[in-house]
Design an enzyme around this catalytic site. Structure first.
Site, short mmCIF file in Angstrom:
data_model
loop_
_atom_site.label_atom_id
_atom_site.label_comp_id
_atom_site.label_asym_id
_atom_site.label_seq_id
_atom_site.Cartn_x
_atom_site.Cartn_y
_atom_site.Cartn_z
N VAL A 1 20.15 38.10 23.26
CA VAL A 1 19.12 37.06 23.34
C VAL A 1 17.77 37.64 23.73
O VAL A 1 16.75 37.35 23.10
CB VAL A 1 19.54 35.97 24.34
CG1 VAL A 1 18.43 34.93 24.50
CG2 VAL A 1 20.83 35.29 23.89
N LYS B 1 23.44 29.13 32.35
CA LYS B 1 24.20 27.90 32.59
C LYS B 1 25.05 27.97 33.85
O LYS B 1 25.16 26.99 34.58
CB LYS B 1 25.08 27.58 31.38
CG LYS B 1 25.97 28.72 30.94
CD LYS B 1 26.66 28.41 29.64
CE LYS B 1 27.31 29.67 29.07
NZ LYS B 1 26.33 30.57 28.47
N GLU C 1 16.34 24.85 28.46
CA GLU C 1 16.93 24.29 27.25
C GLU C 1 18.05 25.16 26.69
O GLU C 1 19.07 24.66 26.21
CB GLU C 1 15.84 24.12 26.18
CG GLU C 1 16.30 23.43 24.92
CD GLU C 1 16.63 21.97 25.15
OE1 GLU C 1 17.83 21.63 25.04
OE2 GLU C 1 15.71 21.18 25.43
N GLY D 1 22.37 26.23 22.89
CA GLY D 1 21.64 27.11 22.00
C GLY D 1 20.36 26.51 21.48
O GLY D 1 19.51 26.05 22.26
N ASP E 1 32.81 27.90 30.41
CA ASP E 1 31.50 27.79 29.78
C ASP E 1 31.15 26.32 29.52
O ASP E 1 30.05 25.86 29.88
CB ASP E 1 31.49 28.58 28.47
CG ASP E 1 30.20 28.42 27.69
OD1 ASP E 1 29.25 29.18 27.96
OD2 ASP E 1 30.14 27.54 26.81
N LYS F 1 28.16 23.63 31.27
CA LYS F 1 27.24 22.82 30.47
C LYS F 1 27.42 21.34 30.75
O LYS F 1 26.45 20.58 30.80
CB LYS F 1 27.46 23.13 28.99
CG LYS F 1 27.09 24.56 28.61
CD LYS F 1 27.54 24.92 27.22
CE LYS F 1 27.19 26.36 26.88
NZ LYS F 1 27.70 26.76 25.54
N GLY G 1 24.35 32.49 19.92
CA GLY G 1 23.80 33.54 19.08
C GLY G 1 22.39 33.90 19.49
O GLY G 1 21.69 33.11 20.13
#
Length: 433
Positions: A17, A107, A131, A136, A203, A207, A306
């Site tokens: 990223v 997160k 965000e 993503g 994960d 979120k 991604g």
């Protein structure tokens, strides 16, 4: 009028990223400057391995001293994409103390300690945007924080982990078992070498905590989110869902109680009807279904992970924070005024699909029905099929009406004690109806 002095950005982390963020900042520099009203300059990149070649990044910007970078005093915005709890938490709070706004994709940290980070940002009059932490490239946090700020959100239901969605999709479309689908996901780069965070639901739970907090204006920590992964989902579960006109998805579900006095947040596999919009979400894509009082039903869909998609969300936040700096203002902070408690999973009202292996003899169905009645759980449908293998057993599938999850769990335990029940082949919740 364009401001000539550039806004300086410190980048913490330069992996998949981070490197994409740096690339876009360089290749789209003129467009970003025009949109912000001032040029943005990459002032430093903190990494753990300085010897690694990073194409397109001036080696002079590379440092291993992240603390010194955020303490410089001339940094306007810190972009944190290193993940984890520490040193990210300390670096973010240090950035606030030295006058920088923060954009984060972390997160885990936000789900664990978001309220403290918001408090630090407010104390120093700085922005905290994230965000990229949830889905993503999908714009979701900002619509919930800003676009729906005047509405009452009652439910958020979504697929927020691409790895698990890919695995379940492959199991559904190709008939592969869990292990085979995981191997394919790993080979294609959708699953990490250690996929635990994804397949065990950690994960998605992080979120869910973030989404519930924003949607319901209350504080929800990851430890308050009920979590189940997909490792126990079998080909038989997928086949059972198909026979019901459903598919299986790992869902993050955040709900406001009917009386408005509490909220729930949970992550678990569930059967959803093929007619539901989330049922058509394939491969490694994410989608989130939001139900609001005035706006009605909204759906957000797109790539949820991604380098490029996540970097897109990071850059969107960077533009927003930079605009706020130029305008001498800050964006929305934490809204937790409702202070609603988070109800335990046992209080949540759900439906169950229960598949039993039972003895093929008279009275079995009556025994099973009695257990449900004793637990005060009503039955919606029952399907029984005698096996033709000479085993003297049958498959009995029961779908319940909605009832407290604790009652349904108690029902399953009572069923296991029946001498006519050979085993519980599968148990799965049913959602989206």
């Amino acid at each position: 009028m364009m401001r000539t002095r550039p806004l300086k950005v410190a980048l913490l982390g330069c992996g998949v990223v981070g490197s994409e963020v740096a690339r876009i900042m360089t290749t789209h520099a003129d467009d970003l400057a025009a949109r912000i009203g001032a040029p943005v300059e990459l002032a430093g990149v903190a990494v753990r391995r300085p010897s690694k070649v990073r194409e397109g990044i001036d080696p002079a910007l590379i440092t291993t001293d992240a603390t010194a970078l955020v303490e410089r005093g001339d940094i306007d915005v810190v972009v944190e994409v290193i993940g984890g709890i520490e040193p990210a938490r300390t670096l973010i709070t240090t950035a606030f103390e030295h006058g920088a706004g923060v954009v984060s994709a972390n997160k885990a940290l936000l789900a664990e300690d978001g309220s403290a980070l918001h408090a630090a940002a407010e104390k120093h009059g700085r922005d905290l945007y994230y965000e990229a932490a949830v889905a993503g490239a999908i714009p979701l946090v900002r619509p919930l924080r800003e676009s729906l700020a005047g509405d009452k959100v009652n439910r958020v239901l979504g697929i927020v982990n691409g790895t698990t969605n890919f695995i379940l999709d492959r199991m559904d479309t190709s008939g592969a078992g869990y292990s085979e689908a995981l191997d394919e996901a790993t080979a294609l780069g959708y699953a990490e070498a250690d996929p635990t965070a994804d397949v065990e639901g950690f994960d998605a739970a992080a979120k869910a905590a973030i989404l519930a907090g924003i949607a319901f204006h209350t504080r929800v920590k990851i430890g308050e989110v009920h979590r189940e992964g997909i490792t126990e989902v079998t080909a038989a579960d997928i086949a059972s869902a198909r026979r019901m006109g459903c598919t299986v998805k790992l869902l993050a579900i955040c709900e406001r109680a009917a009386d408005g006095r509490s909220v729930t947040a949970r992550v678990h596999p569930a059967m959803i009807p093929l007619s539901h919009p989330l049922a058509s979400v394939r491969e490694a894509y994410n989608a989130v279904f939001v139900e609001a009082e005035a706006a009605g039903q909204l759906m957000f869909y797109g790539p949820g992970a991604g380098g490029s998609p996540t970097a897109s969300a990071v850059l969107g936040d960077l533009v927003a924070v930079c605009r706020n700096i130029i305008g001498a203002t800050t964006g929305p902070g934490e809204s937790a005024y409702t202070r609603l408690p988070v109800s335990p999973m046992g209080d949540v009202v759900t439906r169950y699909h229960i598949s039993l292996d039972v003895a093929d003899k008279p009275g079995v169905l009556a025994q099973v029905a009695t257990v449900f009645a004793e637990q005060d759980v009503s039955i919606d449908t029952v399907r029984q099929q005698v096996r033709q293998d000479g085993s003297g057993e049958a498959s009995l599938v029961v779908v319940t009406h909605r009832a407290p999850d604790a009652a349904l769990s108690g029902t399953v335990e009572a069923l296991r004690k029946l001498d006519t029940v050979r085993g519980v082949a599968s148990i799965m919740r049913v959602e989206g109806e």
